[in-house]
Design a protein around this motif. Structure first.
Motif, PDB file in Angstrom:
ATOM      1  N   UNK A 215       0.835  -1.197   0.000  1.00 17.34           N
ATOM      2  CA  UNK A 215       0.000   0.000   0.000  1.00 17.34           C
ATOM      3  C   UNK A 215       0.875   1.254   0.000  1.00 17.34           C
ATOM      4  N   UNK A 216       1.821   1.304   0.918  1.00 15.08           N
ATOM      5  CA  UNK A 216       2.697   2.475   1.022  1.00 15.08           C
ATOM      6  C   UNK A 216       3.620   2.599  -0.186  1.00 15.08           C
ATOM      7  N   UNK A 217       4.033   1.488  -0.742  1.00 21.22           N
ATOM      8  CA  UNK A 217       4.879   1.540  -1.933  1.00 21.22           C
ATOM      9  C   UNK A 217       4.127   2.149  -3.107  1.00 21.22           C
ATOM     10  N   UNK A 218       2.846   1.808  -3.250  1.00 23.03           N
ATOM     11  CA  UNK A 218       2.049   2.417  -4.316  1.00 23.03           C
ATOM     12  C   UNK A 218       1.848   3.909  -4.068  1.00 23.03           C
ATOM     13  N   UNK A 219       1.594   4.290  -2.817  1.00 25.67           N
ATOM     14  CA  UNK A 219       1.435   5.710  -2.506  1.00 25.67           C
ATOM     15  C   UNK A 219       2.724   6.481  -2.772  1.00 25.67           C
ATOM     16  N   UNK A 220       3.857   5.865  -2.487  1.00 25.68           N
ATOM     17  CA  UNK A 220       5.138   6.515  -2.763  1.00 25.68           C
ATOM     18  C   UNK A 220       5.356   6.689  -4.261  1.00 25.68           C
ATOM     19  N   UNK A 221       4.967   5.696  -5.048  1.00 22.48           N
ATOM     20  CA  UNK A 221       5.083   5.830  -6.503  1.00 22.48           C
ATOM     21  C   UNK A 221       4.210   6.967  -7.018  1.00 22.48           C
ATOM     22  N   UNK A 222       2.998   7.062  -6.470  1.00 21.34           N
ATOM     23  CA  UNK A 222       2.101   8.149  -6.874  1.00 21.34           C
ATOM     24  C   UNK A 222       2.688   9.503  -6.507  1.00 21.34           C
ATOM     25  N   UNK A 223       3.288   9.587  -5.340  1.00 21.18           N
ATOM     26  CA  UNK A 223       3.875  10.846  -4.890  1.00 21.18           C
ATOM     27  C   UNK A 223       5.048  11.255  -5.775  1.00 21.18           C
ATOM     28  N   UNK A 224       5.881  10.296  -6.134  1.00 24.07           N
ATOM     29  CA  UNK A 224       7.021  10.582  -7.003  1.00 24.07           C
ATOM     30  C   UNK A 224       6.542  11.134  -8.345  1.00 24.07           C
ATOM     31  N   UNK A 225       5.507  10.533  -8.905  1.00 28.62           N
ATOM     32  CA  UNK A 225       4.990  10.980 -10.199  1.00 28.62           C
ATOM     33  C   UNK A 225       4.455  12.405 -10.136  1.00 28.62           C
ATOM     34  N   UNK A 226       3.661  12.702  -9.112  1.00 32.11           N
ATOM     35  CA  UNK A 226       3.084  14.041  -9.018  1.00 32.11           C
ATOM     36  C   UNK A 226       4.160  15.109  -8.835  1.00 32.11           C
ATOM     37  N   UNK A 227       5.207  14.768  -8.111  1.00 35.19           N
ATOM     38  CA  UNK A 227       6.297  15.733  -7.913  1.00 35.19           C
ATOM     39  C   UNK A 227       7.170  15.858  -9.154  1.00 35.19           C
ATOM     40  N   UNK A 228       7.462  14.735  -9.784  1.00 32.86           N
ATOM     41  CA  UNK A 228       8.333  14.750 -10.959  1.00 32.86           C
ATOM     42  C   UNK A 228       7.732  15.563 -12.102  1.00 32.86           C
ATOM     43  N   UNK A 229       6.413  15.453 -12.281  1.00 30.91           N
ATOM     44  CA  UNK A 229       5.759  16.136 -13.396  1.00 30.91           C
ATOM     45  C   UNK A 229       5.017  17.395 -12.958  1.00 30.91           C
ATOM     46  N   UNK A 230       5.103  17.726 -11.671  1.00 26.05           N
ATOM     47  CA  UNK A 230       4.506  18.960 -11.187  1.00 26.05           C
ATOM     48  C   UNK A 230       2.999  19.026 -11.350  1.00 26.05           C
ATOM     49  N   UNK A 231       2.309  17.935 -11.053  1.00 31.61           N
ATOM     50  CA  UNK A 231       0.856  17.877 -11.230  1.00 31.61           C
ATOM     51  C   UNK A 231       0.180  17.598  -9.888  1.00 31.61           C
ATOM     52  N   UNK A 232      -1.111  17.918  -9.823  1.00 32.54           N
ATOM     53  CA  UNK A 232      -1.977  17.591  -8.682  1.00 32.54           C
ATOM     54  C   UNK A 232      -1.353  17.931  -7.336  1.00 32.54           C
ATOM     55  N   UNK A 233      -1.079  19.215  -7.067  1.00 28.33           N
ATOM     56  CA  UNK A 233      -0.457  19.578  -5.782  1.00 28.33           C
ATOM     57  C   UNK A 233      -1.297  19.187  -4.568  1.00 28.33           C
ATOM     58  N   UNK A 234      -2.613  19.276  -4.685  1.00 28.58           N
ATOM     59  CA  UNK A 234      -3.463  18.877  -3.558  1.00 28.58           C
ATOM     60  C   UNK A 234      -3.344  17.387  -3.287  1.00 28.58           C
ATOM     61  N   UNK A 235      -3.282  16.599  -4.339  1.00 28.52           N
ATOM     62  CA  UNK A 235      -3.110  15.163  -4.185  1.00 28.52           C
ATOM     63  C   UNK A 235      -1.761  14.856  -3.541  1.00 28.52           C
ATOM     64  N   UNK A 236      -0.728  15.606  -3.925  1.00 26.36           N
ATOM     65  CA  UNK A 236       0.589  15.444  -3.301  1.00 26.36           C
ATOM     66  C   UNK A 236       0.489  15.577  -1.782  1.00 26.36           C
ATOM     67  N   UNK A 237      -0.142  16.635  -1.331  1.00 28.38           N
ATOM     68  CA  UNK A 237      -0.256  16.884   0.106  1.00 28.38           C
ATOM     69  C   UNK A 237      -1.025  15.767   0.807  1.00 28.38           C
ATOM     70  N   UNK A 238      -2.080  15.294   0.161  1.00 25.30           N
ATOM     71  CA  UNK A 238      -2.889  14.243   0.785  1.00 25.30           C
ATOM     72  C   UNK A 238      -2.111  12.934   0.895  1.00 25.30           C
ATOM     73  N   UNK A 239      -1.333  12.616  -0.134  1.00 28.07           N
ATOM     74  CA  UNK A 239      -0.530  11.396  -0.095  1.00 28.07           C
ATOM     75  C   UNK A 239       0.550  11.506   0.977  1.00 28.07           C
TER      76      UNK A 239
END
Length: 395
Positions: A215-239
């Motif tokens: 579960x946490x590994x998937x959340x970390x992958x999602x966080x890396x993607x949002x930061x790398x491409x600069x998308x969904x800042x609100x989602x970043x904070x929630x993750x």
């Protein structure tokens, strides 16, 4: 197990479409600590279907001309209607789906247009009698894949994520970003991929008291993607908030991985997370938000329970390393001195370090001198442990 509370947040009009709403799903099992994963999802969710088998990445190989991609999805699935649906039902589904997003969504206008084109194509096919007969014949012959052009692929991924096909989005999205990560629409694919990782994490949590590690590994992958491409800042904070909530238990599961070079980096990561959890436990936070309880006694008990779990996966060397962190902890951890003494004996014996055994003997002497009902007193006498120290020291 952990309680799972999913909250689909309503964002500001500038960042999310008006069709997004807040939904809460009650936890499937009771647990002492309530945690949450926060993510975004469209208002109109597809009906829950039986879990589809995972499709191998090889199934998403691009055609030889690299102009199209084959997706294992039907027009019925895209429109979320059964195969027996009337033409009127198909049109109503189309009208409903075209209203679920707007120009205020995070996705680009091109991606939203591609999404609309695919929905339109599916509706026209299933609304026309001759086209539908031809399509049904293909389905009966096993031709179920949908070919999507490269320009329309981001829109197709958005649709797939909306209907819960997160495995398809993950398998194809990873390949696409590897090949076309510098394209202008890469941010849309990354955002869709991040949402799919969150979907899969949520599915695993809803399945029950399974391991928290994937579960946490998937959340970390999602966080890396949002930061790398600069998308969904609100989602970043929630993750990030969700990962903080899961950190103590995640740390224990990382430390529970087998010893050896293969998992060395993950165990090191888990050790750092556990040290942080001990030195700075979550205090004075709202338990309704999934944080540790505000009552200091409850906080201490949760930390005590965490250490009970950690003792079963820590090596003697790791136990010794934690000594300084336990000393700096604002709460007393019962049995910590006795555990440290045993770790020092084990490490001293295996490494041939007499000073470790001597330090263990002194710790045991302090425990022996403490009150019998003291919070750090072992359940049994320490005479056997002290005798072992004497033998190892040659006394």
């Amino acid at each position: 197990g952990l309680s799972n509370i999913f909250k689909y947040k309503l964002a500001t009009p500038q960042t999310m479409p008006s069709s997004f709403r807040r939904v809460q799903i009650a936890p499937s099992t009771s647990a002492a600590q309530s945690l949450k994963v926060v993510r975004y999802a469209a208002l109109h969710q597809a009906p829950r279907l039986a879990r589809r088998p995972v499709v191998l990445v090889s199934a998403f190989k691009m055609d030889s001309d690299a102009s199209h991609v084959s997706l294992p999805v039907t027009y019925y699935r895209l429109l979320r209607v059964p195969r027996a649906s009337s033409r009127e039902a198909v049109r109503k589904a189309y009208e409903s789906l075209t209203k679920t997003t707007s120009s205020q969504a995070n996705f680009s206008a091109d991606t939203l247009f591609s999404r609309a084109v695919l929905l339109k194509a599916a509706t026209e096919c299933l609304s026309d009698l001759e086209l539908r007969r031809s399509y049904e014949a293909k389905l009966q012959n096993g031709y179920t894949d949908l070919k999507v052009s490269q320009p329309d692929l981001p829109g197709a991924l958005v649709l797939l994520q909306e209907i819960g096909e997160y495995e398809t989005v993950i398998n194809l999205g990873v390949q696409w970003l590897d090949a076309y990560g510098s394209n202008p629409d890469a941010g849309d694919v990354a955002a869709c991929l991040a949402l799919s990782y969150c979907d899969r994490a949520g599915e695993m949590l809803n399945d029950g008291a399974g391991p928290l590690l994937p579960v946490c590994q998937d959340l970390e992958k999602a966080l890396v993607l949002t930061k790398q491409y600069g998308v969904a800042p609100n989602l970043q904070q929630d993750i990030e908030q969700a990962l903080k909530d899961y950190a103590p238990n995640y740390a224990v599961e990382l430390l529970g991985l087998p010893l050896g070079e293969k998992h060395a980096a993950q165990r090191t990561k888990g050790m750092k997370m556990l040290q942080q959890a001990i030195r700075k436990p979550r205090v004075n936070e709202d338990p309704e938000d999934g944080h540790w309880a505000a009552d200091p006694k409850q906080q201490q008990q949760r930390l005590q329970d965490l250490m009970e779990r950690a003792r079963g996966v820590l090596t003697s060397k790791e136990q010794i390393t934690l000594a300084g962190d336990i000393k700096a902890c604002p709460f007393r951890i019962n049995g910590a001195s006795f555990d440290l003494a045993l770790a020092l004996i084990a490490e001293g014996f295996t490494q041939g370090w007499a000073h470790n055994v001597d330090q263990a003997d002194r710790l045991l002497a302090q425990i022996e001198e403490s009150a019998a009902d003291g919070p750090d007193a072992p359940k049994q006498s320490v005479s056997v442990e002290r005798a072992v120290c004497a033998v190892l020291l040659g006394d």
